[in-house]
Design an enzyme around this catalytic site. Structure first.
Site, PDB file in Angstrom:
ATOM      1  N   ARG A  96      11.142  10.320  -1.299  1.00 41.94           N
ATOM      2  CA  ARG A  96      10.152   9.432  -0.694  1.00 41.94           C
ATOM      3  C   ARG A  96      10.608   9.073   0.721  1.00 41.94           C
ATOM      4  NH1 ARG A  96       4.960   7.521  -0.804  1.00 41.94           N
ATOM      5  NH2 ARG A  96       4.747   5.297  -1.201  1.00 41.94           N
ATOM      6  N   THR A 395      -3.194  13.137  -1.752  1.00 45.09           N
ATOM      7  CA  THR A 395      -1.879  13.662  -2.099  1.00 45.09           C
ATOM      8  C   THR A 395      -2.130  15.014  -2.754  1.00 45.09           C
ATOM      9  OG1 THR A 395      -1.136  11.383  -2.468  1.00 45.09           O
ATOM     10  CG2 THR A 395       0.208  13.064  -3.463  1.00 45.09           C
ATOM     11  N   THR A 413       3.257  14.235  -0.630  1.00 50.82           N
ATOM     12  CA  THR A 413       2.145  13.658   0.111  1.00 50.82           C
ATOM     13  C   THR A 413       2.503  13.374   1.560  1.00 50.82           C
ATOM     14  OG1 THR A 413       0.584  11.793   0.104  1.00 50.82           O
ATOM     15  CG2 THR A 413       2.828  11.311  -0.556  1.00 50.82           C
ATOM     16  N   ASP A 437       1.936   2.064   2.683  1.00 47.80           N
ATOM     17  CA  ASP A 437       2.054   1.742   1.260  1.00 47.80           C
ATOM     18  C   ASP A 437       2.836   0.451   1.034  1.00 47.80           C
ATOM     19  OD1 ASP A 437       0.528   3.671   0.117  1.00 47.80           O
ATOM     20  OD2 ASP A 437       2.167   4.874  -0.678  1.00 47.80           O
ATOM     21  N   SER A 456       5.343   3.667  -4.638  1.00 46.10           N
ATOM     22  CA  SER A 456       4.417   4.793  -4.763  1.00 46.10           C
ATOM     23  C   SER A 456       3.753   4.775  -6.133  1.00 46.10           C
ATOM     24  CB  SER A 456       5.161   6.117  -4.588  1.00 46.10           C
ATOM     25  OG  SER A 456       4.326   7.216  -4.907  1.00 46.10           O
TER      26      SER A 456
END
Length: 580
Positions: A96, A395, A413, A437, A456
């Protein structure tokens, strides 16, 4: 490891290439399901060359970054869940994106007010440090059999030679034309005379092909150090805009890139009606939310209830799980989230008791208190109710297995369609807007901090039964990922639907709101009318929800790869055949 390419595998590759695009395929060898025919073909090429599921997954992902660049790419990040057949264990790779080290919790505010969401999206301010390349490197180094150069070769061929743009691709460009026009490098790639590239156009991306060649030659360091890293930092901090455009820059440094690390994390493990489910843990909220909702639903015999009542219970369980997800979950390196409590069967029973089996709850419902189920002597702060943070729904997910039984469920994504809209000049890939996010203001577990990973909803899931693979499933869709995976599991396990029907069924996404998101054509249907009898209400703006991919491991030893039969332009499923 040397690659042995026999006459049989050459014939196999040619045979697979000749097949028409199909969203469902059954066979006896390795399998792949993606939303892109070229990506599925790339994975199959690697499997036919002797690569394993990890090698093939990276090959598919690299190709998706060419053919579906508005959903994913090396300018973003993701979660990979891997089942290692020989060791009979599941591992996860968290790559991430992270916030630059200089970021503070007030970065998305000005004069005490939140910045406009859409303005932040199309800016350098929203770009997290990309993790995709580091994630691919970790996967290949630890669990693959091939080099970067080998697995990137199919994607290089597609990027250099080009692919034919379809209606869906053109539509996505058209929807983002205003964003793309601001950035000359993006406009040059995806616009023609200021308008969306038309269906039927052959689109080449030689800059991305060259970037992939650099990675093939220099490995992971070629991305996080040197010319590519400098180009990323320049694009983030001084967005390359056209005349008259003005967007905010970020504060990314070369050190942010050089210091980026992927994380190998323990999977979230839960059980449901005899199945063992493995998903992604924090900072992914998907695995935890899906597990909590299934724990709640396990107390109801859904298969024996009228369908409308069973679906009503699915929506209410999802509502409760989202209340907890929104309140507690964030990057585990920054927040001590009560994961054990949330996954407790006893806690699920307490939450289940709040459900009226005949009537929908008034939204939003309050978060529960999982701390007594933690066996934790500390006295943590209890959160206040939080509004549902806006989260982009764009995504991609892919699934790959090999003949040895290894499995990869991979969701990655760049966040919104087209991410930040910034193509790194000279390198052909879009940068993410993943930092949107984060919650823009606090106090909240998910506020932005330097080095932190935003929460996420990605939920790649691998399911075993009696210690053997049963199926794997995942989807794109922002926060609707959680409900898509949850509903697909309920459809397949509780309602007995074959996986293709489970995926194709109308999707209902309840995320602790007054109304449930539905797809076009659902409102007014018999199914909708029956659920309305339970007090369920539908959002006024129906949109397509998710684009799932799955693989089912059948009792007879065959495998069935399943993609979308209608959503996102129809997906692509391929399965190897045994050589004759």
């Amino acid at each position: 490891m040397p690659i042995r390419l026999t006459l049989c595998t050459i014939v196999l590759t040619i045979a697979v290439t000749a097949h028409a695009k199909t969203p469902v395929a059954t066979g006896t060898g390795g399998a792949v399901a993606t939303i892109s025919e070229q990506a599925s073909q790339s994975a199959m090429t690697i499997l036919n060359q002797g690569g394993n599921a990890i090698d093939a997954a990276v090959a598919a992902a690299a190709t998706l970054s060419v053919t579906d660049p508005f959903s994913c790419g090396i300018g973003g990040g993701g979660f990979m869940v891997v089942y290692l057949a020989k060791e009979k264990r599941v591992i996860t790779i968290d790559h991430r994106e992270t916030a630059p080290a200089a970021y503070m919790p007030t970065v998305f505010t000005a004069n005490g007010k939140e910045l406009d969401f859409d303005t932040v999206v199309a800016s350098g301010l929203s770009v997290g440090v990309p993790g995709t390349v580091r994630g691919w490197h970790e996967a290949l180094q630890r669990y693959g059999t091939m080099s970067f150069g080998q697995v990137l070769a199919p994607a290089i061929k597609v990027a250099q030679g080009g692919f034919v743009v379809n209606d869906n691709f053109s539509r996505l460009v058209e929807e983002n034309t205003a964003k793309f026009r601001q950035f000359p490098a993006t406009a040059a790639l995806y616009l023609r005379n200021g308008k969306a590239i038309k269906p039927g156009t052959l689109l080449r991306n030689p800059d991305l092909a060259q970037t992939y060649r650099m990675l093939g030659k220099g490995g992971v360091r070629a991305f996080y150090e040197g010319p590519i890293a400098r180009a990323i930092v320049d694009a983030v901090n001084r967005p390359p805009v056209g005349t008259g455009a003005s967007v905010r820059g970020g504060s990314m440094t070369l050190a942010d890139l050089a210091n980026y690390e992927a994380r190998l994390r323990q999977p979230v493990r839960s059980s449901y009606r005899g199945y063992d489910l493995y998903g992604m843990g924090l900072p992914g909220s998907g695995g935890i939310a899906v597990a909590e909702a299934l724990n709640i639903l396990e107390g109801f015999d859904l298969g024996k209830l009228p369908r409308a009542q069973a679906e009503h219970l699915y929506l209410e369980a999802s509502r409760l799980a989202f209340a907890d997800r929104n309140a507690y979950l964030a990057d585990p390196e920054y927040v001590e989230a009560p994961v054990a409590g949330l996954l407790s069967k006893e806690y699920a029973a307490k939450r289940r008791a709040l459900i009226d089996q005949q009537k929908a709850a008034a939204a939003p419902v309050a978060a529960g208190d999982p701390y007594p189920f933690q066996s934790d002597a500390s006295v943590p702060l209890r959160p206040s109710n939080a509004r549902l943070q806006r989260e982009s729904a764009h995504t991609t997910h892919l699934a790959v297995s090999d003949k040895q039984g290894n499995i990869v469920a991979y969701t990655f994504t760049i966040e919104s369609w087209g991410g930040s809209g910034i193509v790194v000049p000279g390198h052909g890939f879009l940068l993410n807007n993943e930092l949107t996010d984060f919650d823009f203001t606090g106090p909240h577990p998910n506020v932005v901090e330097g080095g932190k990973r935003p929460r996420s909803s990605m939920a790649p899931t691998i399911v075993l039964r009696d210690g053997k693979p049963a199926f794997t499933v995942g989807s794109p869709g922002g926060a609707t990922i959680i409900t898509t995976v949850l509903q697909t599991i309920v459809n397949h396990v509780d309602f007995g639907m074959p996986m293709d029907e489970a995926i194709a069924a109308p999707r209902l996404s309840q995320r602790n709101a007054a109304e449930t998101d539905v797809e076009p054509g659902f409102a007014g249907s018999a199914q909708a009318t029956a659920l309305a009898g339970h007090g369920q209400r539908w959002s006024g703006k129906p949109e397509e929800i998710g684009a799932a991919n799955a693989i089912v491991f059948n009792p007879d030893g065959t495998v069935t790869a399943v993609s979308e039969t209608r959503r996102h332009g129809v997906g692509s499923a391929l399965v190897q055949k045994k050589p004759h």
